[in-house]
Structures are given as structure tokens and as C-alpha cells.
Design a protein around this motif. Structure first.
Motif, PDB file in Angstrom:
ATOM      1  N   GLN A  58      -6.296   8.168  -1.539  1.00 54.20           N
ATOM      2  CA  GLN A  58      -7.421   7.332  -1.981  1.00 54.20           C
ATOM      3  C   GLN A  58      -7.002   6.423  -3.131  1.00 54.20           C
ATOM      4  O   GLN A  58      -7.320   5.228  -3.144  1.00 54.20           O
ATOM      5  N   LEU A  59      -6.301   6.984  -4.096  1.00 58.60           N
ATOM      6  CA  LEU A  59      -5.857   6.182  -5.242  1.00 58.60           C
ATOM      7  C   LEU A  59      -4.823   5.151  -4.810  1.00 58.60           C
ATOM      8  O   LEU A  59      -4.803   4.034  -5.318  1.00 58.60           O
ATOM      9  N   ARG A  60      -3.962   5.538  -3.869  1.00 54.51           N
ATOM     10  CA  ARG A  60      -2.947   4.589  -3.395  1.00 54.51           C
ATOM     11  C   ARG A  60      -3.592   3.386  -2.726  1.00 54.51           C
ATOM     12  O   ARG A  60      -3.100   2.253  -2.824  1.00 54.51           O
ATOM     13  N   LEU A  61      -4.703   3.642  -2.036  1.00 51.02           N
ATOM     14  CA  LEU A  61      -5.415   2.558  -1.358  1.00 51.02           C
ATOM     15  C   LEU A  61      -6.265   1.731  -2.317  1.00 51.02           C
ATOM     16  O   LEU A  61      -6.914   0.771  -1.905  1.00 51.02           O
ATOM     17  N   GLY A  62      -6.262   2.121  -3.581  1.00 50.50           N
ATOM     18  CA  GLY A  62      -7.000   1.349  -4.575  1.00 50.50           C
ATOM     19  C   GLY A  62      -8.427   1.789  -4.777  1.00 50.50           C
ATOM     20  O   GLY A  62      -9.205   1.087  -5.428  1.00 50.50           O
ATOM     21  N   ASN A  63      -8.786   2.954  -4.212  1.00 51.87           N
ATOM     22  CA  ASN A  63     -10.159   3.440  -4.343  1.00 51.87           C
ATOM     23  C   ASN A  63     -10.271   4.406  -5.516  1.00 51.87           C
ATOM     24  O   ASN A  63      -9.324   5.126  -5.843  1.00 51.87           O
ATOM     25  N   LEU A  64     -11.446   4.423  -6.113  1.00 49.47           N
ATOM     26  CA  LEU A  64     -11.716   5.386  -7.177  1.00 49.47           C
ATOM     27  C   LEU A  64     -12.137   6.717  -6.570  1.00 49.47           C
ATOM     28  O   LEU A  64     -12.772   6.761  -5.508  1.00 49.47           O
ATOM     29  N   VAL A  65     -11.763   7.806  -7.229  1.00 47.86           N
ATOM     30  CA  VAL A  65     -12.117   9.149  -6.773  1.00 47.86           C
ATOM     31  C   VAL A  65     -13.202   9.683  -7.693  1.00 47.86           C
ATOM     32  O   VAL A  65     -12.967   9.906  -8.888  1.00 47.86           O
ATOM     33  N   GLU A  66     -14.375   9.859  -7.136  1.00 53.21           N
ATOM     34  CA  GLU A  66     -15.477  10.387  -7.936  1.00 53.21           C
ATOM     35  C   GLU A  66     -15.230  11.869  -8.230  1.00 53.21           C
ATOM     36  O   GLU A  66     -14.661  12.594  -7.424  1.00 53.21           O
TER      37      GLU A  66
END
Length: 724
Positions: A297-305
Motif C-alpha cells: 500500500q505504501l509503495r503504491l503511494g497510499n496511506l495506511v489508516e
């Protein structure tokens, strides 16, 4: 040390005194150490034959001299963790490692990028023992420091060197904290004895070009003293004369051989270490699998809630999986391995935590831009009201959101270790920079608006004053200038309050605007002065050629042309004196080229000579207009004085033509039309438009008739001569 003296003599090494350098390399077996040394220094150490499989190549410690730098001694050390020596001879690894550290000025630690964070694979546990015994056996010498060069192989390029450097330095600091130090070094820091350098090398097979480019750059750092990153330093030199270097090596090896602390641990501890490592690996692998979706998720640029809560649960699950089986083995070893596992997991999580902070910071900047766009006026030239208040509001909003996200991402086990102060400071700095840029943009818009307003309040009235060019022109210009400055200053100071500007900034902006007002006034006056001749001619024509109603003058008999000319000339010529000197300041109000006081150059618009030349040029041009007017008046007077006998003669001679027109319907209709037009012109009082044309036509016709009649009445000169 076999053949050492013969080799040293052949190299003429003993003649160097202390002008030499020593370097060694440590790392796991088949890690490419010998290959790296051969590429860096042109040595010929034996390297692994890939066709025969991965096996031990270098046995013991080998010495060579750098090909391109004969003053560098290179030690190739047998790799650690080799299956050939097995677990029964780990003491040899420790001895060779300690020997390498003691003899070298720079110790290269060769490790794989994938082994970073691992205790055994990255040789951190071995390094801890070596550092501890180095202090005990050789006393440590802060005056002659050593450099540890971590050469990280098969670098993937995704993680920054700075992040790994920070992680490795933290590992080294933890190792140093656990090292048993002699009393005199109890309060010392690792940096008192060692400098750290980190170099990343790409994969030799899959990134061949990048690998050799990186090796070439590293080679220059060893061999080129002019290189800005030159690695050698006098602080590393042990000051051992070259002719005694062999004896020095023998003493070091004897000291190491005599130390019993380098022996292997007990079988029970070894079993515990082996099993705890296995259990730890299993728990760690399970943790990595569970962590993979978050990493993706982080690699794809998304934030992890809920990053902190989720990873906290993962860590606790991994420790539960470890502590149950590991509790059956040696307590101290199990505890130590458990601490290592926690430390390893925390490092992995910290890397993701840093990545998360970067994304939180990026989102905060994006949110700020969106909020900023929502409050900016839709009209491009409009200025944002209450700028400082609104900017501080949206800044506080995004900063609070960042702090909340960062704080919730910290796990309990790292509450005192994981910091986000630097990221917060970077975010605030970025926002402040953006706010400053927008402040400058809004201030520019406001200044543009005030400058447009300046045109209406100052420049247009100024043009009117200069067009009128009356005697009190400069007094009125000074008043206009002072009033405009006061008004602009008050307006600007009031508007700057909304920008939360300091007194210094307000004073600077006000002074800038005042300067702009003055500059605009001066430029307008100078431009008028430069084009004064054209303005004078326009004014003279207006006064001389047109009457008070703005209608063109008729140069009829009775018009006093000299008086009109003199009045217009004197009135316009006075403007030369008005625009000759800049009298914007009160102290310059009485200056004149005809006065006793010398006119300063900075207020001189036209010199006295230029004024004289301008007046002469103006006089010559207006004299031409005067002459034209007199000629026109004379011509009109002559044209209007038609003799009566000519009118009678015209009727007699044109009787037939008159009767022909009256008897012809077409010509009669045409005559009536022209007559109607003439009556209409007379009724609408438009005679002044056609009179000059008719006068010219009539005058020309009369002159032609005169010439014709005179030709019939007066005999030709030749005929008189014949008669005589």
C-alpha cells in the motif's frame, strides 16, 4: 608470515618510512570481496569460480600492493560464515577480524543489502566482539582513528542511502552501548575511535554498467588526493615505520592468539542460539508476510489508516510466536535473541514509518493547496482579504492533521525512539515557504491595483495640469504629489495589516510605493519636457488658428492677425520656462535659468541653451504660420472685390446661355437643385464651409475673364510697333 620480508624488499616498501597506508576487508564468504579489491586496486587475489559453485576461495589473510597506488597495502581476509570451517572454528573468524581491524587504517565491511538489519549475516555480532576485544587488547587510540567503510552490495536503489546509513549508525551505536569497555573508556563514544562511511554498489550482474561506474568512483576516493571525498586521513595513520611493519603484524597476531575470550561459547548456549535463531526466523517470516500488504500500500503511494495499531498487533503476534518455543532454551540467549527480534521488527516498521511520514507530509501539502484554492478569489486580479488570518487557519488545520496521523502511527515499543519532529519541521518550512510565495503574489496584486488607482488619482490630473501649463502649475503639481503620497500611504498601510507584516515590511512597502508615485510623476514631466516642441506647436495652432468656440478662424479683412499671433506666441512660449526645471521639491520652486542661483543638474530638464534653441525653433515655425495667414487674408480681400462693370458685362455676354438654361427642362431642374442646395446651406449657416471654395472658384474665373478682356482691349506690342 611467509616471505613477508622478501616481498617487502622487492616492493622497496621499507624505504617509505611512514608514507604508506593499510587497508583490509571483512565480510561473508563468496560475497565478492576479492573481486572488489581487484577492481579497486588492480590486485590479483583469487576469486570464486562460479562454474564450480559457491565455495570458499580465500583462506587465511593475503597481502598485495595496489597497482595504481604503490603506497597502499591491501589485505584480503578469509570470509566469515563459511561451511568449510563450520561452526567449530568461529574463533578463527574472530581472530582474523580483530587482526584486520588492528592493522588497517580503513576496514571495508562487505555486506549484502538484503542482510541489513540481520545480526549474524551482516556480521554485527562478530563486530561487537571484535570492537570489545580491540579496546581490551590494544587500548583504543582516539588520536589514531580508524575508518569503517560499509560497502553495501546489490543495492536496489529504492531505499535511500541516507535511510540505511541512519539505520546502520543506530545499529553501531547499540553495539557500542553493549560493548564491555575498560574503565578509562567507560564514557567514550564510538566516534572517538571510528569514522563511518557508507557506499552502495548496484548488482554486478544485472546492473553491470552502474556497478562498474560506482566502483570507478569509489576507486578515485582511495587513489586521488584531489577528490572531494578522499578517504585517507592522517588521523588514521598508526605512525609505524615501514621497515618495522612486519614485526608489528607479528606482535598483533601473537596478542590475539594468546587471548582466550575469542573461544567458542558452550554447547548449551550454541544450541540455544541455533534454535532461537530458527524460531526467531520463523516468527520474523510470518511477520513479514503479514506486513507485506501494508508495504505494498505504501509503495503504491497510499496511506495506511491505523498504521500504529495494526503494526503494534503484528509485533505482539510475532513475539508471542517466538517467546513460547524459545522459553525452553538458555534464558539469557533466548532473551537476547528476543530483543534482537524486536529490534529487527522495529527497524522494518521504522522504515515504513518514515515512508508513511513522507506520505502524510505530502498529503498535508496537497490539502493545504486545496484549502488555499478554495479561499482565493475567483477573479485573477482580486486580492485575498484577511490574508494572514486565513493562511494561519488552514496552516494550523493541516499541521494538526499531520501531527495526529504521525502520533497515531508510533508503536508502544518505539514511543521514545520514533520521532517525527524533523518531518514536522520540514512540513512547517514548506508551508511557510508556500505562504510567503502567496503573500508576495497577493502583495503584487495589491500593488498593481494601487498603481492602476495611481493613474486615475495622479497621472490623469497631472496631465491636465501640464496641458493647461499655467503659472502656478508646479505649486499644484507639488500639492497633487503630496496628497497622492499621503493617500497611497494610508491606503497601503491599512491593507498591509491584513498580511500580518512587520513594521519593517510595512515601512519598506510604503517607501516603495512612495518612490513609485514620485517616479511616475517625474517620468510624466520628463516625457512632456522631451516632447515640449510638439506640445507648443499644438497649443499655438489651437490659439492662433481657432477661435474661442473651437472653430477655424476666417482670415477676412479686419482680423488683427499680428495681435492674435503675438498673444498666442507669448502665451505658449512661457511654457518653456515651466518645463525647463524640475520643481517638485519646495526648495526648487524659485529656481530659474535667469536667476543668480545655479540650477543643479539633477533638476535640469532643459538647459538655458536648449531653452533658447527651442524658442528660436518655435519662432521660426510660427512665423511661417503668421505669413500664411497674412497671405490668405490678402487673397480673400482681392477675391471679394469684383468690379461692377464685370458683373454687367457677364450678364450681357451670358444672356444667350441664361435663356438656354431657362428653356431647357433638364438644365432648369439642375439649376433649381443647385439653388435649393445654396438656400439650404444659407439656412443652416454652413456657408463657412463652402465660401472658401466658391471664393476660390470665382476668383479664378474672374482672373481668367480679366485676362481675356484685357487681351481684346489692349493691342499686342508687335501691333503698336507696326502702327508706329
Amino acid at each position: 608470515i611467509e616471505n613477508f620480508d622478501q616481498v617487502i624488499t622487492a616492493w622497496k616498501f621499507a624505504e617509505r618510512g611512514t608514507d604508506y597506508k593499510a587497508l583490509a576487508i571483512l565480510g561473508c564468504q563468496s560475497g565478492g570481496k576479492s573481486t572488489l579489491l581487484n577492481l579497486l586496486f588492480g590486485t590479483t587475489f583469487q576469486v570464486m569460480d562460479h562454474e564450480r559453485g559457491r565455495q570458499q576461495t580465500t583462506k587465511g589473510i593475503w597481502l598485495s600492493r595496489a597497482e595504481d597506488a604503490p603506497d597502499i597495502l591491501v589485505f584480503d581476509v578469509e570470509g566469515t560464515d563459511s561451511k568449510e570451517r563450520g561452526e567449530d572454528d568461529m574463533a578463527f573468524e574472530r581472530k582474523t577480524s580483530l587482526f584486520s581491524l588492528a592493522l588497517s587504517e580503513i576496514l571495508i565491511i562487505n555486506l549484502w543489502f538484503t542482510d541489513i538489519g540481520r545480526l549474524q549475516a551482516s556480521n554485527l555480532s562478530l563486530l561487537k566482539i571484535v570492537l570489545e576485544l580491540n579496546l581490551q587488547l590494544f587500548g583504543g587510540n582516539s588520536e589514531h582513528k580508524k575508518q569503517l567503510l560499509f560497502c553495501i552490495r546489490d543495492w536496489d536503489g529504492r531505499t535511500t542511502v541516507q535511510a540505511v546509513e541512519q539505520q546502520m549508525k543506530a545499529d553501531m551505536a547499540n553495539i557500542w552501548a553493549e560493548v564491555q569497555k575498560p574503565e578509562k573508556f567507560a564514557a567514550s563514544q564510538m566516534t572517538d575511535f571510528f569514522d563511518f562511511t557508507f557506499v552502495a554498489l548496484p548488482h554486478k550482474i544485472f546492473q553491470e554498467k552502474e556497478f562498474f561506474d560506482a566502483v570507478k568512483a569509489l576507486k578515485l576516493r582511495f587513489t586521488d588526493p584531489q577528490n572531494s571525498q578522499y578517504l585517507w586521513d592522517k588521523a588514521f595513520s598508526p605512525d609505524i615505520p615501514a621497515d618495522g611493519f612486519g614485526h608489528y603484524l607479528e606482535q598483533i597476531w601473537e596478542t590475539i592468539q594468546a587471548n582466550k575470550d575469542l573461544d567458542l561459547p558452550t554447547q548449551k548456549e550454541m544450541l540455544a542460539m541455533y534454535r532461537c535463531d530458527e524460531i526467531s526466523s520463523e516468527a520474523y517470516n510470518s511477520f513479514c508476510e503479514a506486513l507485506l500488504p501494508i508495504s505494498e500500500q505504501l509503495r503504491l503511494g497510499n496511506l495506511v489508516e491505523d498504521f500504529g495499531k495494526v503494526t503494534q498487533d503484528m509485533l505482539e503476534t510475532a513475539m508471542e510466536a517466538y517467546e513460547g518455543p524459545a522459553s525452553r532454551y538458555h534464558e539469557a540467549v533466548a532473551m537476547k535473541k528476543g530483543e534482537d527480534l524486536v529490534h529487527k521488527i522495529k527497524k522494518d516498521l521504522h522504515t515504513l514509518f518514515l515512508d508513511l511520514l513522507g506520505k502524510l507530509r505530502a498529503r498535508a501539502v496537497d490539502d493545504f493547496e486545496e484549502l488555499l484554492a478554495s479561499i482565493l478569489p475567483e477573479e485573477e486580479s482580486a486580492v485575498l482579504e484577511q490574508f494572514a488570518e486565513k493562511m494561519n487557519g488552514i496552516k494550523r488545520q493541516v499541521v494538526d492533521a499531520f501531527e495526529g496521523g504521525a502520533k497515531s502511527a508510533v508503536i508502544e515499543q518505539a514511543a521514545t525512539e520514533w520521532k517525527y519532529d524533523a518531518d514536522l519541521a520540514d512540513l512547517v518550512k514548506t508551508l511557510d515557504k508556500r505562504i510567503q510565495a502567496e503573500r508576495e503574489n497577493q502583495l503584487r496584486k495589491m500593488m498593481d491595483y494601487l498603481q492602476k488607482e495611481l493613474k486615475m488619482t495622479v497621472l490623469e490630473p497631472l496631465e491636465d495640469l501640464m496641458d493647461a501649463a499655467e503659472a502656478d502649475m508646479w505649486a499644484r503639481i507639488r500639492k497633487l504629489h503630496a496628497d497622492a503620497q499621503a493617500e497611497m500611504q494610508e491606503t497601503l498601510a491599512g491593507r498591509l495589516v491584513a498580511f500580518d507584516c512587520s513594521e519593517e515590511d510595512v515601512a519598506k512597502q510604503v517607501a516603495q510605493l512612495e518612490k513609485h508615485v514620485t517616479t511616475q510623476v517625474l517620468d510624466a514631466v520628463r516625457e512632456r519636457s522631451e516632447n515640449l516642441y510638439d506640445d507648443m506647436m499644438k497649443k499655438f495652432e489651437q490659439k492662433f488658428k481657432y477661435d474661442q468656440d473651437g472653430l477655424p478662424r476666417k482670415w477676412e479683412k479686419g482680423v488683427d492677425i499680428p495681435a492674435l499671433y503675438q498673444a498666442a506666441f507669448n502665451s505658449v512660449a512661457e511654457t518653456i520656462e515651466l518645463f525647463a526645471i524640475l520643481r517638485l521639491k519646495e526648495e526648487h520652486a524659485e529656481l530659474s535659468h535667469d536667476g543668480d542661483e545655479k540650477v543643479p543638474p539633477e533638476v535640469t530638464l532643459l538647459s538655458k541653451r536648449q531653452c533658447t534653441q527651442l524658442k528660436q525653433r518655435f519662432k521660426q515655425a510660427t512665423d511661417g504660420m503668421f505669413s500664411s495667414a497674412r497671405n490668405e487674408q490678402d487673397r480673400i480681400s482681392v477675391a471679394m472685390q469684383i468690379p461692377t462693370f464685370l458683373i454687367v458685362l457677364l450678364i450681357i455676354l451670358g444672356y444667350d446661355e441664361l435663356w438656354w438654361v431657362l428653356s431647357n427642362p433638364f438644365l432648369f431642374s439642375l439649376s433649381l437643385t443647385f439653388g435649393g442646395v445654396a438656400v439650404l446651406i444659407w439656412y443652416l449657416e454652413l456657408g463657412y464651409l463652402v465660401t472658401p471654395v466658391l471664393n476660390t472658384i470665382v476668383g479664378t474665373s474672374v482672373n481668367q475673364m480679366k485676362n481675356t478682356v484685357q487681351g481684346y482691349i489692349q493691342p499686342k506690342p508687335q501691333e503698336h510697333a507696326k502702327t508706329d
